[in-house]
Every structure is written in C-alpha cells, then in structure tokens.
Design a protein around this motif. Structure first.
Motif, mmCIF file in Angstrom:
data_model
loop_
_atom_site.group_PDB
_atom_site.id
_atom_site.type_symbol
_atom_site.label_atom_id
_atom_site.label_comp_id
_atom_site.label_asym_id
_atom_site.label_seq_id
_atom_site.Cartn_x
_atom_site.Cartn_y
_atom_site.Cartn_z
ATOM 1 N N ASP A 153 -1.489 10.512 0.943
ATOM 2 C CA ASP A 153 -1.743 9.373 1.952
ATOM 3 C C ASP A 153 -2.468 8.847 1.640
ATOM 4 O O ASP A 153 -2.684 7.728 2.581
ATOM 5 N N ALA A 154 -3.182 9.079 0.215
ATOM 6 C CA ALA A 154 -4.377 7.564 0.189
ATOM 7 C C ALA A 154 -2.944 6.439 -0.006
ATOM 8 O O ALA A 154 -2.779 4.771 0.184
ATOM 9 N N PHE A 155 -1.509 6.600 -0.611
ATOM 10 C CA PHE A 155 -0.487 5.101 -0.405
ATOM 11 C C PHE A 155 -0.418 5.222 1.031
ATOM 12 O O PHE A 155 -0.213 3.620 1.035
ATOM 13 N N TRP A 156 0.047 5.990 1.693
ATOM 14 C CA TRP A 156 0.573 5.401 3.244
ATOM 15 C C TRP A 156 -0.556 4.389 3.313
ATOM 16 O O TRP A 156 -0.040 4.123 4.186
ATOM 17 N N THR A 157 -1.802 5.171 3.606
ATOM 18 C CA THR A 157 -2.451 4.242 4.128
ATOM 19 C C THR A 157 -2.745 2.780 3.458
ATOM 20 O O THR A 157 -3.029 1.666 4.543
ATOM 21 N N ALA A 158 -2.316 2.420 2.362
ATOM 22 C CA ALA A 158 -2.513 1.396 1.607
ATOM 23 C C ALA A 158 -1.270 0.634 1.963
ATOM 24 O O ALA A 158 -1.297 -0.438 2.440
ATOM 25 N N ASP A 163 1.964 -3.441 4.913
ATOM 26 C CA ASP A 163 3.270 -3.417 5.948
ATOM 27 C C ASP A 163 2.824 -2.708 6.886
ATOM 28 O O ASP A 163 3.886 -1.939 6.596
ATOM 29 N N PRO A 164 2.951 -3.366 8.308
ATOM 30 C CA PRO A 164 3.087 -2.225 8.449
ATOM 31 C C PRO A 164 4.071 -1.318 8.991
ATOM 32 O O PRO A 164 4.390 -0.288 9.600
ATOM 33 N N ALA A 165 5.403 -2.283 9.014
ATOM 34 C CA ALA A 165 6.310 -1.363 9.217
ATOM 35 C C ALA A 165 7.085 -0.534 8.879
ATOM 36 O O ALA A 165 8.328 -0.112 9.110
ATOM 37 N N ALA A 166 6.714 -0.117 7.330
ATOM 38 C CA ALA A 166 6.745 0.443 6.291
ATOM 39 C C ALA A 166 6.264 2.641 7.258
ATOM 40 O O ALA A 166 6.865 2.954 6.669
ATOM 41 N N GLY A 167 5.677 2.129 8.284
ATOM 42 C CA GLY A 167 5.367 3.315 8.448
ATOM 43 C C GLY A 167 5.660 4.653 8.907
ATOM 44 O O GLY A 167 5.849 5.825 9.021
ATOM 45 N N ASP A 168 7.525 4.511 9.444
ATOM 46 C CA ASP A 168 8.396 5.443 9.141
ATOM 47 C C ASP A 168 8.789 5.885 8.154
ATOM 48 O O ASP A 168 9.499 6.794 7.915
ATOM 49 N N ALA A 220 10.911 7.786 -7.932
ATOM 50 C CA ALA A 220 11.474 9.090 -7.800
ATOM 51 C C ALA A 220 10.405 9.453 -6.633
ATOM 52 O O ALA A 220 9.300 10.102 -7.017
ATOM 53 N N GLY A 221 11.402 9.656 -5.239
ATOM 54 C CA GLY A 221 10.821 10.020 -3.979
ATOM 55 C C GLY A 221 10.326 9.491 -3.409
ATOM 56 O O GLY A 221 10.655 7.766 -3.590
ATOM 57 N N PRO A 222 10.265 9.191 -2.344
ATOM 58 C CA PRO A 222 10.065 8.789 -0.661
ATOM 59 C C PRO A 222 8.614 6.746 -1.188
ATOM 60 O O PRO A 222 8.803 6.034 -0.747
ATOM 61 N N ALA A 223 7.599 7.771 -1.654
ATOM 62 C CA ALA A 223 6.321 6.711 -2.240
ATOM 63 C C ALA A 223 6.476 5.859 -3.354
ATOM 64 O O ALA A 223 7.098 4.744 -2.698
ATOM 65 N N PRO A 224 7.033 6.119 -4.158
ATOM 66 C CA PRO A 224 7.604 5.930 -5.598
ATOM 67 C C PRO A 224 8.993 4.622 -4.974
ATOM 68 O O PRO A 224 8.866 4.079 -5.731
ATOM 69 N N GLY A 225 9.904 5.361 -4.491
ATOM 70 C CA GLY A 225 10.526 4.281 -4.490
ATOM 71 C C GLY A 225 10.623 3.332 -3.287
ATOM 72 O O GLY A 225 11.382 2.173 -3.484
ATOM 73 N N TYR A 226 9.539 3.273 -2.724
ATOM 74 C CA TYR A 226 8.813 1.944 -1.771
ATOM 75 C C TYR A 226 8.220 1.128 -2.569
ATOM 76 O O TYR A 226 8.681 -0.231 -2.730
ATOM 77 N N TYR A 227 7.267 1.446 -3.328
ATOM 78 C CA TYR A 227 6.915 1.212 -4.600
ATOM 79 C C TYR A 227 7.701 -0.001 -5.220
ATOM 80 O O TYR A 227 7.507 -1.049 -5.570
ATOM 81 N N VAL A 228 8.879 0.631 -5.971
ATOM 82 C CA VAL A 228 9.894 -0.360 -6.902
ATOM 83 C C VAL A 228 10.557 -1.462 -5.912
ATOM 84 O O VAL A 228 11.066 -2.238 -6.673
ATOM 85 N N SER A 229 10.374 -1.136 -4.960
ATOM 86 C CA SER A 229 11.260 -1.968 -3.853
ATOM 87 C C SER A 229 11.006 -3.145 -3.626
ATOM 88 O O SER A 229 11.035 -3.702 -3.040
ATOM 89 N N ASP A 231 8.365 -6.290 -4.243
ATOM 90 C CA ASP A 231 8.233 -7.966 -5.891
ATOM 91 C C ASP A 231 7.119 -7.788 -5.953
ATOM 92 O O ASP A 231 6.549 -7.179 -5.488
ATOM 93 N N GLU A 232 7.141 -8.442 -6.861
ATOM 94 C CA GLU A 232 5.715 -8.506 -7.629
ATOM 95 C C GLU A 232 4.530 -8.906 -7.375
ATOM 96 O O GLU A 232 3.370 -8.138 -7.586
ATOM 97 N N ALA A 233 4.126 -9.391 -6.145
ATOM 98 C CA ALA A 233 2.652 -10.184 -5.701
ATOM 99 C C ALA A 233 2.475 -8.999 -4.772
ATOM 100 O O ALA A 233 1.723 -8.806 -4.255
ATOM 101 N N GLN A 234 3.826 -8.541 -4.276
ATOM 102 C CA GLN A 234 3.559 -7.195 -3.101
ATOM 103 C C GLN A 234 3.209 -6.509 -3.732
ATOM 104 O O GLN A 234 2.274 -5.434 -3.069
ATOM 105 N N GLN A 235 3.704 -6.017 -4.802
ATOM 106 C CA GLN A 235 2.591 -4.481 -5.786
ATOM 107 C C GLN A 235 1.335 -4.531 -5.953
ATOM 108 O O GLN A 235 0.448 -4.078 -5.874
ATOM 109 N N GLU A 236 1.144 -6.224 -6.299
ATOM 110 C CA GLU A 236 -0.023 -6.116 -6.566
ATOM 111 C C GLU A 236 -1.368 -5.789 -5.193
ATOM 112 O O GLU A 236 -1.801 -5.244 -5.269
ATOM 113 N N ARG A 237 -0.611 -6.636 -4.354
ATOM 114 C CA ARG A 237 -1.446 -6.221 -3.380
ATOM 115 C C ARG A 237 -1.375 -4.836 -2.969
ATOM 116 O O ARG A 237 -2.367 -4.713 -2.468
ATOM 117 N N LEU A 238 -1.014 -4.092 -2.889
ATOM 118 C CA LEU A 238 -0.581 -2.642 -2.899
ATOM 119 C C LEU A 238 -1.249 -1.820 -3.904
ATOM 120 O O LEU A 238 -2.103 -0.721 -2.845
#
Length: 260
Positions: A153-158, A163-168, A220-229, A231-238
């Motif tokens: 829940d903390a991950f998707w809130t972040a 990236d509001p478009a990732a809500g689905d 491995a899994g929906p949240a990690p799959g999204y994270y690794v998709s 780029d480096e700058a987006q990962q830092e923001r997340l």
C-alpha cells in the motif's frame, strides 16, 4: 494481457522469496493455526508458488500427503529444489483444471493465489470437486482493498504521487473482491455456502529503509515489476516518495493482513 497484468512477473522463484515469500511463510503459520485441519490428511496446495504453505503444512499439520500445484515452471522448479519430503509432489497445472481425481483430497487449500487465477469460480469448483465428502475447503488472500498489505500500500501510494496513470496496477484496484464479504460472495457463486471468513495478521519488519526497498528492485510481482520498468531518475523520485510515506524511523514495521 491487460496493462495491469504486464508486471505480474511471478516466475522468478528467488526474487519472489525476497519480496513476498518470507511473509507468506509467516502468514501460513497463522492461517493453519486458525484453520485447525485434521492430522493424517491428504492435501492439495493450489497456486503453491515456491512452497511456503506446502512446507508449513508438512511442518505443522502431520499431513499424510500433499500435492503442490502451480502454473509456473519456475516456481515449481524452485519448490522441488527446496522441499525434498517424500510426502509431497509438485505438478505444473492451472487451478481451473486440477490433475487430481474426484473426491481424492481431505484438505484443498490455496495461499495468496486465488486472486491471480483468471477464472476464480471455476477454480473454487475444482477445489470442491477433488474434496472427499467430509473434506475441508479453504484459501486465503491478502486484504488489498482494506490497506491490509502495508508495504505494498505504501508503494502504490508513492507511485500515485509520481505517476497517477499507473493506478490500474495497484492490487487494491485490481482485486476489489478481496474483502470479507467479497470472498463469501465468491464462494457462493461457486456453490459453496456457509463459509467462515476471518482476518489473519502478521507484522512485516524491515530493519532499515534499504531492507524495505530492496525487494521492490528484484522484479518479481506487480510492484517490483513496475519499479524495474522505470528509468533511474524515475526510480529515484519513487524512492524519495516511499521514504516520505514510511517515515524515517527504523525499523520499518507495517501490518500484513489476509482474509482466510
């Protein structure tokens, strides 16, 4: 495959172990304590993954036998490598077509997997088909809609902040039926009535924020799959948004709740 399914990368056994497996093992103990299954029973573990519930049944329930079934070759290979008990065998198959005879099982169960099954009603009917007349029907899923999976829940809130478009992709939106009433309704659709649905909880403890973040980097899994998709700058923001959401105190302690 829908956009939401894109990151359901559940085939990597080791990555799953770091992300979810350790918590799956802890919640399995609590679930079996609540279930009160009979000893010397023949079990089937549907969607067995890396074998978290299978191993706990072997350790805790004095099972006569258990068949672990999962559609992922990678998960089944990991489970076979990890569990050598002669009472268990693993099969690659889907939940909607179990490779088991009618009325051949005493306890049919599933751990944290029914929500990922495409045809859930058929899967529950299959569980009932393989049960003996006095058999026990059971399963459990994480309480995504109720915020019961604190670290997810903390991950998707972040994610929503950057990236509001990732809500689905958020499991709370994808699996709205994973509630006490929703599970009772699902069972009723499958012709299974008089079910008891109860909350089962553990605490997830991460010694540091780095320990909290690391499983999300494994893919491995929906949240990690999204994270690794990202780029480096987006990962830092997340990462920055996540740190704000969970606070700066260590250890990071959050609740994980399932409905059984």
């Amino acid at each position: 495959m829908t956009h939401a399914d894109t990151h359901d990368a559940w085939s990597a056994g080791q990555g799953y172990e770091h992300y979810m497996g350790r918590w799956s093992r802890q919640i399995a103990v609590r679930f079996l304590d609540w279930l009160g299954a009979p000893e010397r029973a023949d079990w089937v573990d549907i969607g067995c993954g890396t074998g978290a519930l299978t191993q706990t049944v072997l350790d805790q329930c004095a099972a006569k036998s258990i068949v672990g079934i999962d559609p992922s070759d990678g998960f089944v290979a990991h489970a076979r490598d990890s569990i050598s008990d002669t009472r268990v065998r693993f099969e690659v198959a889907g939940a909607e077509d179990l490779p088991l005879a009618d009325a051949s099982i005493d306890v049919a169960t599933s751990a944290l997997a029914i929500n990922f099954v495409p045809d859930r009603v058929t899967a529950l009917k299959e569980m009932r088909r393989v049960l003996r007349p006095e058999g026990m029907f059971s399963f459990y899923v994480w309480d995504y809609p109720g915020g019961g999976m604190g670290f997810i829940d903390a991950f998707w809130t972040a994610v929503a902040e950057i990236d509001p478009a990732a809500g689905d992709l958020d499991e709370s939106a994808r699996f709205p039926f994973c509630t006490q009433q929703g599970l009772a309704d699902l069972c009723e659709q499958a012709g299974i009535t008089g079910v008891e649905v109860e909350a089962v909880e553990i605490e997830t403890v991460f010694p540091t924020f780095s320990d909290f973040l690391h499983p999300f980097t494994l893919g491995a899994g929906p949240a990690p799959g999204y994270y690794v998709s990202l780029d480096e700058a987006q990962q830092e923001r997340l990462r920055d948004a996540l740190a704000r959401n969970v606070g700066h105190s260590e250890p990071v302690v959050l609740t994980a709740r399932a409905w059984g």
